[in-house]
Write a protein that holds these residues in place. Structure first.
Motif, short mmCIF file in Angstrom:
data_model
loop_
_atom_site.label_atom_id
_atom_site.label_comp_id
_atom_site.label_asym_id
_atom_site.label_seq_id
_atom_site.Cartn_x
_atom_site.Cartn_y
_atom_site.Cartn_z
N GLN A 106 0.82 -1.21 0.00
CA GLN A 106 0.00 0.00 0.00
C GLN A 106 0.86 1.27 0.00
O GLN A 106 0.50 2.27 -0.60
N MET A 107 2.02 1.21 0.65
CA MET A 107 2.95 2.34 0.62
C MET A 107 3.42 2.58 -0.82
O MET A 107 3.47 3.72 -1.27
N CYS A 108 3.74 1.50 -1.53
CA CYS A 108 4.18 1.63 -2.92
C CYS A 108 3.06 2.19 -3.79
O CYS A 108 3.31 3.05 -4.64
N ILE A 109 1.85 1.71 -3.60
CA ILE A 109 0.70 2.21 -4.37
C ILE A 109 0.52 3.71 -4.11
O ILE A 109 0.27 4.48 -5.03
N LYS A 110 0.67 4.10 -2.88
CA LYS A 110 0.46 5.51 -2.50
C LYS A 110 1.57 6.42 -3.03
O LYS A 110 1.30 7.51 -3.51
N LEU A 111 2.83 5.98 -2.93
CA LEU A 111 3.96 6.85 -3.26
C LEU A 111 4.47 6.72 -4.69
O LEU A 111 5.18 7.60 -5.17
N ALA A 112 4.13 5.65 -5.38
CA ALA A 112 4.61 5.47 -6.75
C ALA A 112 3.96 6.50 -7.67
O ALA A 112 2.82 6.92 -7.45
N THR A 113 4.68 6.90 -8.69
CA THR A 113 4.12 7.84 -9.66
C THR A 113 3.07 7.15 -10.52
O THR A 113 2.19 7.80 -11.06
N GLY A 114 3.21 5.83 -10.66
CA GLY A 114 2.24 5.06 -11.43
C GLY A 114 2.37 5.23 -12.93
O GLY A 114 1.50 4.80 -13.68
N GLN A 115 3.45 5.85 -13.36
CA GLN A 115 3.63 6.10 -14.79
C GLN A 115 3.81 4.82 -15.60
O GLN A 115 3.51 4.79 -16.78
N ARG A 116 4.30 3.78 -14.97
CA ARG A 116 4.55 2.51 -15.67
C ARG A 116 3.33 1.60 -15.68
O ARG A 116 3.30 0.62 -16.38
N GLU A 117 2.37 1.91 -14.86
CA GLU A 117 1.24 1.00 -14.68
C GLU A 117 -0.06 1.60 -15.21
O GLU A 117 -0.21 2.81 -15.29
N ASN A 118 -0.99 0.74 -15.51
CA ASN A 118 -2.31 1.13 -15.96
C ASN A 118 -3.02 1.87 -14.81
O ASN A 118 -3.12 1.34 -13.71
N PRO A 119 -3.54 3.07 -15.06
CA PRO A 119 -4.21 3.84 -13.99
C PRO A 119 -5.40 3.10 -13.38
O PRO A 119 -5.69 3.26 -12.20
N ILE A 120 -6.08 2.28 -14.17
CA ILE A 120 -7.22 1.51 -13.64
C ILE A 120 -6.72 0.48 -12.63
O ILE A 120 -7.32 0.30 -11.57
N VAL A 121 -5.60 -0.16 -12.96
CA VAL A 121 -5.00 -1.14 -12.05
C VAL A 121 -4.63 -0.46 -10.73
O VAL A 121 -4.91 -0.98 -9.65
N ILE A 122 -4.01 0.70 -10.82
CA ILE A 122 -3.61 1.44 -9.62
C ILE A 122 -4.84 1.76 -8.77
O ILE A 122 -4.83 1.55 -7.56
N LYS A 123 -5.89 2.23 -9.41
CA LYS A 123 -7.12 2.58 -8.68
C LYS A 123 -7.71 1.37 -7.97
O LYS A 123 -8.11 1.44 -6.81
N ILE A 124 -7.75 0.24 -8.67
CA ILE A 124 -8.29 -1.00 -8.09
C ILE A 124 -7.45 -1.41 -6.87
O ILE A 124 -7.99 -1.77 -5.82
N LEU A 125 -6.13 -1.38 -7.03
CA LEU A 125 -5.26 -1.83 -5.94
C LEU A 125 -5.23 -0.84 -4.77
O LEU A 125 -5.00 -1.25 -3.63
N LYS A 126 -5.49 0.42 -5.04
CA LYS A 126 -5.60 1.39 -3.93
C LYS A 126 -6.81 1.04 -3.06
O LYS A 126 -6.82 1.31 -1.87
N HIS A 127 -7.80 0.41 -3.67
CA HIS A 127 -8.99 -0.01 -2.93
C HIS A 127 -8.81 -1.42 -2.35
O HIS A 127 -9.78 -2.03 -1.90
N ARG A 128 -7.58 -1.94 -2.45
CA ARG A 128 -7.19 -3.21 -1.83
C ARG A 128 -7.99 -4.41 -2.36
O ARG A 128 -8.35 -5.30 -1.60
N SER A 129 -8.24 -4.42 -3.66
CA SER A 129 -9.02 -5.52 -4.21
C SER A 129 -8.20 -6.32 -5.21
O SER A 129 -8.17 -6.01 -6.40
N TYR A 130 -7.54 -7.38 -4.71
CA TYR A 130 -6.82 -8.25 -5.62
C TYR A 130 -7.81 -9.00 -6.50
O TYR A 130 -7.54 -9.24 -7.67
N TYR A 131 -8.97 -9.36 -5.96
CA TYR A 131 -9.95 -10.14 -6.71
C TYR A 131 -10.40 -9.39 -7.97
O TYR A 131 -10.50 -9.98 -9.04
N LEU A 132 -10.63 -8.10 -7.85
CA LEU A 132 -11.02 -7.29 -8.99
C LEU A 132 -9.85 -7.16 -9.97
O LEU A 132 -10.03 -7.20 -11.19
N PHE A 133 -8.64 -7.02 -9.44
CA PHE A 133 -7.44 -6.97 -10.28
C PHE A 133 -7.32 -8.26 -11.09
O PHE A 133 -7.08 -8.23 -12.29
#
Length: 148
Positions: free
Chosen positions: A105-132
């Motif tokens: 969660q620290m990585c999700i919060k502090l990462a710029t997210g430039q390398r990852e899909n923004p939808i993936v980041i949003k899903i994982l910020k909500h702590r849902s691996y199942y949705l991911f």
């Protein structure tokens, strides 16, 4: 990973160090190697490496550090699916535990997210691996259909 702990301890005793950008060796990844085996607590092992290095990271570099590790953590999800030793539901629970960890969660919060899909980041910020996982499966099926 024992070399990481040694290197971090060693660096903490140094006044300065020099980073060489040159590649001094080439690692060959083969199917039978230790790197390609299932580890029951692969995430736990990498968490200890992540937290061991953390004190050496300056605040200004924390976003980049988290970008690197977020990418790495996301690829760790696949490790648990390389074995038939545990049930599918336990695999899902293990990866959900990984998503809920304070380090992830620290990585999700502090990462710029430039390398990852923004939808993936949003899903994982909500702590849902199942949705991911579901998003990954839909994407995989969609790519299969496109290839046909």
């Amino acid at each position: 990973a024992e070399d990481v702990f040694f290197n971090v301890e060693y660096c903490s005793l140094c006044n300065s160090c020099i980073l060489l950008e040159d590649q001094l060796y080439h690692y060959v990844n083969t199917n039978g190697s230790l790197m390609n085996r299932y580890y029951p607590d692969y995430f736990g092992m990498h968490l200890s490496i992540f937290t061991c290095r953390l004190p050496l990271i300056q605040k200004r570099d924390l976003g980049e550090y988290c970008d690197i590790w977020l990418y790495h953590f996301l690829h760790m999800f696949d490790n648990i699916f390389t074995t038939d030793q545990i049930s599918w539901i336990n695999k899902m629970k293990y990866n959900q535990k990984m998503v809920n960890s304070k380090e992830f969660q620290m990585c999700i919060k502090l990462a710029t997210g430039q390398r990852e899909n923004p939808i993936v980041i949003k899903i994982l910020k909500h702590r849902s691996y199942y949705l991911f996982w579901l998003l990954q499966k839909i994407s995989f099926i969609k790519q299969k259909i496109i290839r046909r």
